[in-house]
Design a protein around this motif. Structure first.
Motif, PDB file in Angstrom:
ATOM      1  N   SER C 210     -29.061  22.695 -18.305  1.00 44.33           N
ATOM      2  CA  SER C 210     -29.148  21.684 -17.253  1.00 44.33           C
ATOM      3  C   SER C 210     -28.208  22.109 -16.132  1.00 44.33           C
ATOM      4  CB  SER C 210     -28.804  20.312 -17.827  1.00 44.33           C
ATOM      5  OG  SER C 210     -29.024  19.306 -16.881  1.00 44.33           O
ATOM      6  N   TYR C 211     -27.473  21.143 -15.562  1.00 38.73           N
ATOM      7  CA  TYR C 211     -26.575  21.431 -14.442  1.00 38.73           C
ATOM      8  C   TYR C 211     -25.150  21.007 -14.783  1.00 38.73           C
ATOM      9  CZ  TYR C 211     -30.975  21.759 -11.880  1.00 38.73           C
ATOM     10  OH  TYR C 211     -32.222  22.115 -11.461  1.00 38.73           O
ATOM     11  N   THR C 213     -23.478  19.227 -13.045  1.00 35.91           N
ATOM     12  CA  THR C 213     -23.331  17.851 -12.548  1.00 35.91           C
ATOM     13  C   THR C 213     -23.979  16.821 -13.475  1.00 35.91           C
ATOM     14  OG1 THR C 213     -25.166  18.484 -11.148  1.00 35.91           O
ATOM     15  CG2 THR C 213     -23.020  18.264 -10.092  1.00 35.91           C
ATOM     16  N   SER C 214     -24.694  17.281 -14.525  1.00 42.86           N
ATOM     17  CA  SER C 214     -25.368  16.313 -15.405  1.00 42.86           C
ATOM     18  C   SER C 214     -24.417  15.284 -16.001  1.00 42.86           C
ATOM     19  CB  SER C 214     -26.114  17.042 -16.524  1.00 42.86           C
ATOM     20  OG  SER C 214     -27.144  17.830 -15.994  1.00 42.86           O
ATOM     21  N   TYR C 217     -23.706  12.111 -14.002  1.00 35.04           N
ATOM     22  CA  TYR C 217     -24.628  10.981 -14.032  1.00 35.04           C
ATOM     23  C   TYR C 217     -24.263  10.005 -15.142  1.00 35.04           C
ATOM     24  CZ  TYR C 217     -28.541   7.966 -14.864  1.00 35.04           C
ATOM     25  OH  TYR C 217     -29.282   6.834 -15.063  1.00 35.04           O
ATOM     26  N   TRP C 276     -27.601  13.967  -7.612  1.00 31.42           N
ATOM     27  CA  TRP C 276     -26.743  14.507  -8.660  1.00 31.42           C
ATOM     28  C   TRP C 276     -26.544  16.012  -8.504  1.00 31.42           C
ATOM     29  CZ3 TRP C 276     -24.135  10.698 -10.591  1.00 31.42           C
ATOM     30  CH2 TRP C 276     -24.720   9.428 -10.518  1.00 31.42           C
TER      31      TRP C 276
END
Lengths: 510, 231, 325
Positions: C210-211, C213-214, C217, C276
């Motif tokens: 994923s990222y 930044t996940s 969230y 995000w």
């Protein structure tokens, strides 16, 4: 006379269908300036596609045999409900169904939890067996229904005769059931084989990696990541050819397979053996019910907590989805009725072809055709209706065509005698006789259309979300609970529409 | 006048020839062994099955090329003479018109026909709610409103008991008497023929023989008929 | 007479339309959803442009480019928003985009010189897992562990392609070996990010691609700090999301104005908590702590668009044969 008009209408409908299917392919090929020979990786995809589709068809039908037999010869309270609910997986959106399967068969799923209690290691569902498991989940109910129709088409008098002769179950099976199965099984195998050919997300997710690449994924890659239209069109043609082969095989091996309607009607049977066979039937039915219902139940449960977080757009999306479903249902019934009127096997074979064409190919082709003429976003919903109609047709035609043929063979002579033709024949003979089959078809088409993501993303609409699209967007924005809740509403609406139409068709009838 | 001119009917290895006339208003029983082609003969006259050669003429006009519903023929089959999904009144009314709405005159006509066959008040019922005899009566009521000059019966009363069958035959006889229609009825039973038919067409050995007076024929049967009657 | 009335009507209608010009922006699905940046961006831009901003969503970044290529020069799009560095070379080669001469003081870990594609946000790909789960520090450590991962397919999804380029950039010729070593860690490969992340949340795997930044969230929207993103010793591959105006834009001035707005503080402060991702320009108000960088700037990996385009096909073949055991 009436038949000649029917043949004309049927040929017109089949022609329209072929145009809807192949005009987009032609448009893609013209735009690409020709096709390209598939790469070695594409042939590997073809081989895997064939393998998984063949296995899925075989296992689905093999498992459906004892279930259909038990349903055919046992009468129990809730039998009708059982038959209705077993149809459920078929109308679930793919991603929802996969999540449901993971909830049961995943590492933290109910099955592995139970195994852990026994001290057994976790079973992984990823691999060819996972693909087959998912396809069996989707298609075993379909196979069960087709086989059940076969069993119910054996006249009760023959079973009465067998009972009178005191034939043992093995002899009854050999003399009465085997000939029927020889007729029905090839058709069921071909239909499920064709459905599984176009599998993409299920095969990839549960297949566990690139060795589970299907032709449909190769088409997707060619369109979106490589923008290789020629290769996409050639792959689509290959896929269509495979389905066409399956359709021809089905036509050659199986003839009439009865109507899908009125399955719940109890008919007295004399062949239901007692003793251990009765226990075996009960066990088979319970296992089938658990296999089909558990993922759906777990989906419903996981959707409940998110109901409080539903986004504002939910009711608009639900309305759009329902309207699209109703329009698709109406169009499907109309086209299928037209094609059934021909009473021709070839026309009905044409009806299987849409199984082979991915919504992506259809959508892209029509996008290329329509874009110069009119802004595609205006046509997003009509296109969605058209594509959903095409996708539902193969199933509905299989149900309507035999019902139509039976109405004509049972009452056509009387209608001829009375000079009933054209609309009068439709009003007084066809529509009333086909009412249960039409209700079933409309319900199936509506439900299938509710769950289809279809072409809407390509055509691009602002503020016209459908429920599957909304669900997908929620999933794509970390909002998993809300997405599950939308999935629950989607399931409820699909079942609701299916149930309403199916019941509406099954009104009291002589 | 019904005129079967050198009719040649083939169906696989089966073959049947007919070459005779039937006088207007005649009541003819078609007799013969099972599988001889009695029903097939009626199907050809009604337009459900084409003949290989020859012609069917009515009042001198050939009927070939006319759809069954366009012929001057009303026919009752062994079964399936009523649409099970429509009520009795509608079933009868379809003999008049396929229109959804009936004129008051047409409604009266349907009611009269039902009353004539003894089914007054049965209009709103479905066929399944009626007994076998009542279903036969309803079918006869429709024949009545169809007003076709040629009536073909393909053993429509075969499933009824002897008393009921006799009753139906009497009703048929009375109806054709009233309308002056020509009647051709397939039968297995010589007593049916004796009861209402003036003439008999014997179908046997690949031929439909010309009509002969019933009483004389039955009292003094020729060889072919004796074989069939079995005495 | 009738025709005259009709013609007058058309004329009036088109005049009315001309009074408020329409700016057509094609973007990916999640950008234009109710909870994405779309609605706020639209409101803020319309407040200053005296125009009507219309977003048209079309799948993901790759589907977006396909749609534009299908439409070609006839496209109504003024701006395409949501391509990334992996797609830029392909996009440039179509000749469908025009330089916009928009620039800003970008807060990217690398220098940005392109005059056609305007970066509006960015992030790092990373494996995301649970705080109490396995936390490998590199691909080699991950491959040696028995941690289970779900990844996306590089043939059908942007993060999947990002992972492919990541391994390629970090390991070059050794990339096929890394993939072979990883193959027994991979539970499955999904068509897109949503399926992969959903399966991770269901507990099917320890880690998901994923990222970085996940986790932000989950912290900000759900008050849940149990998810962590893993910085890798090899570095983490970047995704820079870009927008560009089309060469045949019906409203070129508005398009330029919109691209400039996109990198202004107004738009940049909307993006982090709706899309995000990290903003491309440092916003005036500081970001929430959940957005703190976990990857040092010198560990940022990125291929140039041309490099990425050249590497894609061979890397894909190697990936496929390494995983097709």
């Amino acid at each position: 006379m009436a038949l000649r008009a029917g043949a004309l209408i049927a040929r017109g409908s089949a022609g329209l269908l072929l145009a809807l299917l192949f005009a987009p392919l032609a448009a893609i090929l013209i735009r690409a300036g020709g096709g390209y020979l598939p790469a070695p990786a594409d042939w590997a995809a073809v081989r895997f596609t064939l393998l998984q589709a063949a296995l899925s068809a075989l296992v689905s039908v093999a498992l459906a045999l004892p279930v259909a037999r038990a349903l055919a010869r046992r009468r129990f309270p809730g039998r009708r409900l059982f038959i209705a609910l077993t149809g459920a997986p078929f109308i679930l959106p793919v991603i929802v169904a996969v999540m449901g399967l993971v909830a049961i068969f995943g590492v933290r799923g109910a099955l592995n939890t139970a195994l852990a209690q026994l001290g057994l290691g976790p079973l992984r569902i990823y691999g060819l067996h996972g693909v087959v498991l998912a396809h069996v989940f989707f298609n075993m109910p379909l196979a069960t229904r087709m086989l059940l129709q076969g069993w119910q088409a054996i006249p009760a008098e023959r079973f009465r005769l067998a009972a009178q002769l005191n034939l043992p179950p093995a002899a009854t099976f050999r003399l009465l059931e085997v000939p029927m199965l020889r007729q029905v099984v090839p058709g069921a195998l071909a239909a499920i084989f064709a459905i599984c050919l176009a599998s993409f997300a299920v095969a990839l997710i549960l297949g566990g990696g690139p060795r589970a690449t299907t032709v449909e994924l190769a088409i997707y890659q060619a369109f979106t990541f490589d923008f290789d239209l020629g290769r996409a069109a050639v792959l689509a043609l290959m896929q269509t050819a495979l389905v066409a082969l399956a359709a021809v095989a089905a036509l050659v091996f199986a003839r009439a397979d009865g109507s899908g309607a009125g399955l719940g009607r109890p008919i007295a049977r004399w062949d239901a053996p007692r003793g251990w066979r009765r226990g075996a039937d009960v066990l088979v039915l319970m296992l089938a019910a658990a296999f089909l219902a558990a993922p759906i139940l777990s989906l419903a449960l996981s959707g409940l907590p998110g109901l409080a977080q539903l986004p504002a757009g939910i009711w608009g999306a639900a309305m759009t989805s329902v309207l699209v479903a109703l329009a698709s249902a109406a169009l499907t019934c109309l086209l299928c009725l037209g094609m059934a009127a021909g009473l021709s096997a070839v026309v009905q074979g044409v009806g299987l072809l849409p199984l082979a064409l991915s919504p992506l190919v259809l959508g892209t082709g029509w996008f290329l055709i329509l874009n110069p003429v009119i802004a595609p976003s205006v046509l997003a919903l009509p296109m969605l209706v058209a594509v959903n109609t095409l996708m539902a047709m193969p199933f509905c035609l299989r149900i309507l065509a035999p019902a139509y043929a039976r109405a004509e063979s049972d009452h056509g002579r009387l209608a001829d005698q009375l000079g009933l033709r054209g609309l009068a024949r439709l009003r007084w003979l066809v529509l009333p006789r086909l009412r249960p089959a039409l209700g079933f078809c409309a319900g199936l088409a509506a439900a299938l259309s509710m769950g289809d993501l279809g072409v809407i993303t390509l055509f691009g609409t602002s503020g016209q979300d459908t429920l599957p699209l909304l669900m997908y967007r929620l999933m794509g924005a970390y909002r998993t609970e809300a997405a599950s809740a939308v999935g629950l509403i989607l399931m409820a609406l699909s079942f609701g529409l299916f149930w309403l139409f199916d019941r509406g068709g099954a009104a009291p009838d002589a | 006048m019904l005129d079967l001119r050198s009719l040649d009917i083939r169906q696989g290895s089966f073959r049947l020839r007919a070459d005779f006339r039937v006088a207007p208003g005649a009541k003819v029983a078609v007799l013969g062994p099972s599988g001889a082609g009695k029903s097939t003969l009626l199907s050809v006259i009604a337009g459900f099955f084409p003949a290989q050669g020859g012609s069917v003429l009515w009042q001198g006009q050939p009927l070939e090329g006319l759809a069954p519903g366009r012929r001057p023929v009303a026919m009752l089959f062994q079964d399936g003479n009523l649409f099970p999904h429509l009520d009795i009144a509608r079933n009868v009314a379809l003999g008049l018109t396929p229109a959804r709405r009936l004129t008051p005159a047409q409604r009266d006509r349907v009611a009269q026909a039902l009353a004539r066959v003894g089914l007054a008040g049965f209009g709103p019922r479905r066929p399944a709610e009626l007994s076998g005899g009542q279903q036969s009566r309803a079918a006869l009521a429709r024949i009545l409103v169809q007003e076709r000059p040629l009536l073909l019966l393909d053993e429509p009363f075969a499933a009824l008991g002897p008393a009921l069958r006799a009753e139906m035959l009497d009703l048929v006889a009375a109806l054709v008497e009233e309308t002056g229609a020509t009647l051709l009825m397939v039968s297995h039973a010589p007593e049916d023929a004796r009861r209402i038919a003036g003439e008999i067409v014997l179908v046997e050995g690949g031929t439909a023989h010309p009509p002969a007076p019933a009483r004389a024929l039955l009292d003094n049967p020729p060889e072919a008929l004796r074989r069939y009657l079995g005495d | 007479m009738k025709h005259l009335v009709l013609a007058t009507g058309c004329l009036l209608a088109s005049q009315a339309a001309a009074q408020t010009p329409v700016l057509n922006v094609y973007t990916y699905d999640s950008f234009d959803s109710d909870w994405g940046p779309g609605p706020q961006i639209e409101q803020a831009f319309e407040a200053q442009c005296a125009c009507d901003l219309v977003f048209t969503p079309a799948g993901d970044g790759a589907a977006l480019l396909s749609k534009l290529r299908l439409e070609g020069a006839r496209s109504k799009a003024d701006v395409v928003l949501g391509l990334d560095t992996a797609l830029m070379a392909q996009a440039r080669a179509t000749g469908l985009f025009a330089p916009a001469q928009v620039s800003a003081d970008y807060a990217l870990p690398l220098a940005w010189t392109d005059d056609t594609f305007v970066p509006f946000d960015w992030g790092y790909f990373a494996f995301v897992g649970n705080a109490d789960g396995p936390k490998p520090h590199s691909f080699r450590e991950l491959a040696a562990s028995d941690a289970k991962i779900v990844i996306e397919d590089p043939r059908s999804s942007t993060p999947g392609l990002g992972l492919l380029l990541w391994v390629q950039k970090a390991y070059g010729d050794e990339a096929p070996e890394i993939w072979k070593a990883l193959s027994d860690n991979i539970v499955t490969v999904t068509p897109g990010w949503s399926e992969a992340y959903g399966m991770f949340l269901e507990g099917e795997a320890d880690l998901v691609l994923s990222y970085t930044t996940s986790p932000a969230y989950h912290v900000i929207a759900e008050d849940d700090d149990s998810k962590v993103a893993l910085p890798f010793e090899e570095g983490n591959y970047m995704q820079v999301e870009v927008a560009a105006m089309t060469a045949h834009a019906p409203q070129p001035d508005l398009a330029r104005q919109f691209l400039a707005f996109l990198v202004s503080d107004k738009a940049q402060s909307i993006l982090p908590e709706t899309n995000w991702m990290y903003p491309a320009v440092k916003p005036a108000t500081p970001l929430p702590a959940a957005f703190d960088q976990i990857v040092p700037a010198d560990k940022a990996l990125l291929m140039s668009p041309e490099e990425a385009e050249a590497a894609r096909a061979p890397a894909l073949d190697a990936w496929r044969s390494a995983l097709a055991r």
